[in-house]
Design a protein around this motif. Structure first.
Motif, PDB file in Angstrom:
ATOM      1  N   THR A   1      -3.961   5.150  -0.723  1.00 31.77           N
ATOM      2  CA  THR A   1      -4.463   6.519  -0.865  1.00 31.77           C
ATOM      3  C   THR A   1      -4.157   7.002  -2.271  1.00 31.77           C
ATOM      4  O   THR A   1      -3.005   6.953  -2.716  1.00 31.77           O
ATOM      5  CB  THR A   1      -3.826   7.453   0.163  1.00 31.77           C
ATOM      6  OG1 THR A   1      -4.096   6.971   1.482  1.00 31.77           O
ATOM      7  CG2 THR A   1      -4.379   8.867   0.021  1.00 31.77           C
ATOM      8  N   VAL A   2      -5.197   7.454  -2.950  1.00 28.78           N
ATOM      9  CA  VAL A   2      -5.040   7.987  -4.303  1.00 28.78           C
ATOM     10  C   VAL A   2      -5.365   9.476  -4.250  1.00 28.78           C
ATOM     11  O   VAL A   2      -6.506   9.865  -3.988  1.00 28.78           O
ATOM     12  CB  VAL A   2      -5.955   7.275  -5.308  1.00 28.78           C
ATOM     13  CG1 VAL A   2      -5.673   7.801  -6.723  1.00 28.78           C
ATOM     14  CG2 VAL A   2      -5.753   5.771  -5.240  1.00 28.78           C
ATOM     15  N   SER A   3      -4.343  10.275  -4.452  1.00 33.10           N
ATOM     16  CA  SER A   3      -4.507  11.708  -4.290  1.00 33.10           C
ATOM     17  C   SER A   3      -3.471  12.451  -5.117  1.00 33.10           C
ATOM     18  O   SER A   3      -2.333  12.005  -5.255  1.00 33.10           O
ATOM     19  CB  SER A   3      -4.362  12.092  -2.815  1.00 33.10           C
ATOM     20  OG  SER A   3      -4.379  13.501  -2.653  1.00 33.10           O
ATOM     21  N   SER A   4      -3.893  13.608  -5.638  1.00 34.53           N
ATOM     22  CA  SER A   4      -2.952  14.448  -6.364  1.00 34.53           C
ATOM     23  C   SER A   4      -2.326  15.475  -5.421  1.00 34.53           C
ATOM     24  O   SER A   4      -1.481  16.271  -5.844  1.00 34.53           O
ATOM     25  CB  SER A   4      -3.666  15.146  -7.517  1.00 34.53           C
ATOM     26  OG  SER A   4      -4.781  15.870  -7.066  1.00 34.53           O
TER      27      SER A   4
ATOM     28  N   GLY B   1       0.815  -1.200   0.000  1.00 35.57           N
ATOM     29  CA  GLY B   1       0.000   0.000   0.000  1.00 35.57           C
ATOM     30  C   GLY B   1       0.854   1.258   0.000  1.00 35.57           C
ATOM     31  O   GLY B   1       2.071   1.208   0.136  1.00 35.57           O
ATOM     32  N   GLY B   2       0.189   2.384  -0.181  1.00 36.47           N
ATOM     33  CA  GLY B   2       0.901   3.651  -0.187  1.00 36.47           C
ATOM     34  C   GLY B   2       0.047   4.728  -0.808  1.00 36.47           C
ATOM     35  O   GLY B   2      -1.160   4.572  -0.973  1.00 36.47           O
ATOM     36  N   THR B   3       0.703   5.822  -1.143  1.00 35.54           N
ATOM     37  CA  THR B   3       0.039   6.955  -1.768  1.00 35.54           C
ATOM     38  C   THR B   3       0.466   7.057  -3.219  1.00 35.54           C
ATOM     39  O   THR B   3       1.662   6.975  -3.524  1.00 35.54           O
ATOM     40  CB  THR B   3       0.376   8.260  -1.031  1.00 35.54           C
ATOM     41  OG1 THR B   3      -0.065   8.155   0.329  1.00 35.54           O
ATOM     42  CG2 THR B   3      -0.324   9.436  -1.685  1.00 35.54           C
ATOM     43  N   VAL B   4      -0.509   7.221  -4.081  1.00 37.77           N
ATOM     44  CA  VAL B   4      -0.233   7.290  -5.515  1.00 37.77           C
ATOM     45  C   VAL B   4      -1.130   8.345  -6.141  1.00 37.77           C
ATOM     46  O   VAL B   4      -2.228   8.627  -5.629  1.00 37.77           O
ATOM     47  CB  VAL B   4      -0.456   5.904  -6.159  1.00 37.77           C
ATOM     48  CG1 VAL B   4      -1.903   5.478  -6.055  1.00 37.77           C
ATOM     49  CG2 VAL B   4       0.038   5.855  -7.583  1.00 37.77           C
TER      50      VAL B   4
ATOM     51  N   MET C   1      -3.290  -3.160  -9.231  1.00 35.15           N
ATOM     52  CA  MET C   1      -4.272  -2.087  -9.363  1.00 35.15           C
ATOM     53  C   MET C   1      -3.724  -1.032 -10.317  1.00 35.15           C
ATOM     54  O   MET C   1      -2.689  -0.419 -10.043  1.00 35.15           O
ATOM     55  CB  MET C   1      -4.566  -1.468  -7.991  1.00 35.15           C
ATOM     56  CG  MET C   1      -4.986  -2.488  -6.938  1.00 35.15           C
ATOM     57  SD  MET C   1      -5.483  -1.737  -5.382  1.00 35.15           S
ATOM     58  CE  MET C   1      -3.929  -1.011  -4.857  1.00 35.15           C
ATOM     59  N   ASN C   2      -4.421  -0.831 -11.408  1.00 34.41           N
ATOM     60  CA  ASN C   2      -4.016   0.138 -12.420  1.00 34.41           C
ATOM     61  C   ASN C   2      -5.055   1.230 -12.567  1.00 34.41           C
ATOM     62  O   ASN C   2      -6.212   1.066 -12.170  1.00 34.41           O
ATOM     63  CB  ASN C   2      -3.820  -0.569 -13.759  1.00 34.41           C
ATOM     64  CG  ASN C   2      -2.742  -1.624 -13.716  1.00 34.41           C
ATOM     65  OD1 ASN C   2      -1.723  -1.481 -13.035  1.00 34.41           O
ATOM     66  ND2 ASN C   2      -2.953  -2.704 -14.453  1.00 34.41           N
ATOM     67  N   ASN C   3      -4.621   2.336 -13.139  1.00 42.04           N
ATOM     68  CA  ASN C   3      -5.525   3.458 -13.397  1.00 42.04           C
ATOM     69  C   ASN C   3      -6.327   3.809 -12.145  1.00 42.04           C
ATOM     70  O   ASN C   3      -7.560   3.941 -12.183  1.00 42.04           O
ATOM     71  CB  ASN C   3      -6.465   3.123 -14.563  1.00 42.04           C
ATOM     72  CG  ASN C   3      -7.187   4.346 -15.096  1.00 42.04           C
ATOM     73  OD1 ASN C   3      -6.751   5.468 -14.887  1.00 42.04           O
ATOM     74  ND2 ASN C   3      -8.300   4.121 -15.769  1.00 42.04           N
ATOM     75  N   LEU C   4      -5.623   3.983 -11.063  1.00 43.88           N
ATOM     76  CA  LEU C   4      -6.273   4.257  -9.786  1.00 43.88           C
ATOM     77  C   LEU C   4      -6.913   5.635  -9.781  1.00 43.88           C
ATOM     78  O   LEU C   4      -6.423   6.574 -10.438  1.00 43.88           O
ATOM     79  CB  LEU C   4      -5.263   4.143  -8.647  1.00 43.88           C
ATOM     80  CG  LEU C   4      -4.851   2.706  -8.309  1.00 43.88           C
ATOM     81  CD1 LEU C   4      -3.519   2.685  -7.561  1.00 43.88           C
ATOM     82  CD2 LEU C   4      -5.928   2.029  -7.479  1.00 43.88           C
ATOM     83  N   ASN C   5      -7.995   5.742  -9.045  1.00 40.51           N
ATOM     84  CA  ASN C   5      -8.675   7.028  -8.886  1.00 40.51           C
ATOM     85  C   ASN C   5      -8.984   7.245  -7.403  1.00 40.51           C
ATOM     86  O   ASN C   5      -8.902   6.306  -6.602  1.00 40.51           O
ATOM     87  CB  ASN C   5      -9.929   7.088  -9.757  1.00 40.51           C
ATOM     88  CG  ASN C   5     -10.953   6.044  -9.385  1.00 40.51           C
ATOM     89  OD1 ASN C   5     -11.498   6.062  -8.289  1.00 40.51           O
ATOM     90  ND2 ASN C   5     -11.221   5.115 -10.306  1.00 40.51           N
TER      91      ASN C   5
END
Length: 118
Positions: free
Chosen positions: A115-118, A9-12, A83-87
């Motif tokens: 976590t999926v965040s910009s 896991g992580g942030t992407v 997991m690809n194209n994460l949102n």
């Protein structure tokens, strides 16, 4: 002692990829179907993907079809979730679960945060 240990896991950023791993021990790995669940804050737990005990069958939640892939390595007693194209909607704690028909109990891992965040 049964153990399921998740990692990866992580942030992407949105559009990125992660691969989760779950190593099982203390039980007969290839006798269990393996699943990934997730739970986001304030939301119900969701079944994301399942792979059968021998890996011949996989199923996915509609929300991840075409983006996620579950697979297993019997030698390494590990199940993966690519997991690809994460949102941002994929943000959750992801749990690995080992399951076989009753009377056997389910086994759960401790979870890994994605976590999926910009």
């Amino acid at each position: 002692q049964v153990q399921l240990v998740e990692s990866g896991g992580g942030t992407v950023q949105p559009g990125g990829s992660l691969r989760l791993s779950c190593v099982g021990s203390g039980f007969t790995f290839n006798s269990y179907a393996m699943s990934w669940y997730r739970q986001a804050p304030g939301k119900e737990r969701e079944l994301v993907a399942t792979i059968s005990d021998h890996g011949s069958t996989t199923t996915y939640a509609d929300s991840v079809k075409g983006r996620f892939a579950i697979y297993r390595d019997t030698v390494k007693t590990t199940v993966y979730l690519q997991m690809n194209n994460l949102n941002p909607d994929d943000t959750a704690v992801y749990y690995c679960v080992a399951r076989r028909p009753r009377p056997f109990p389910d086994y759960w891992g401790q979870g890994t945060q994605v976590t999926v965040s910009s």
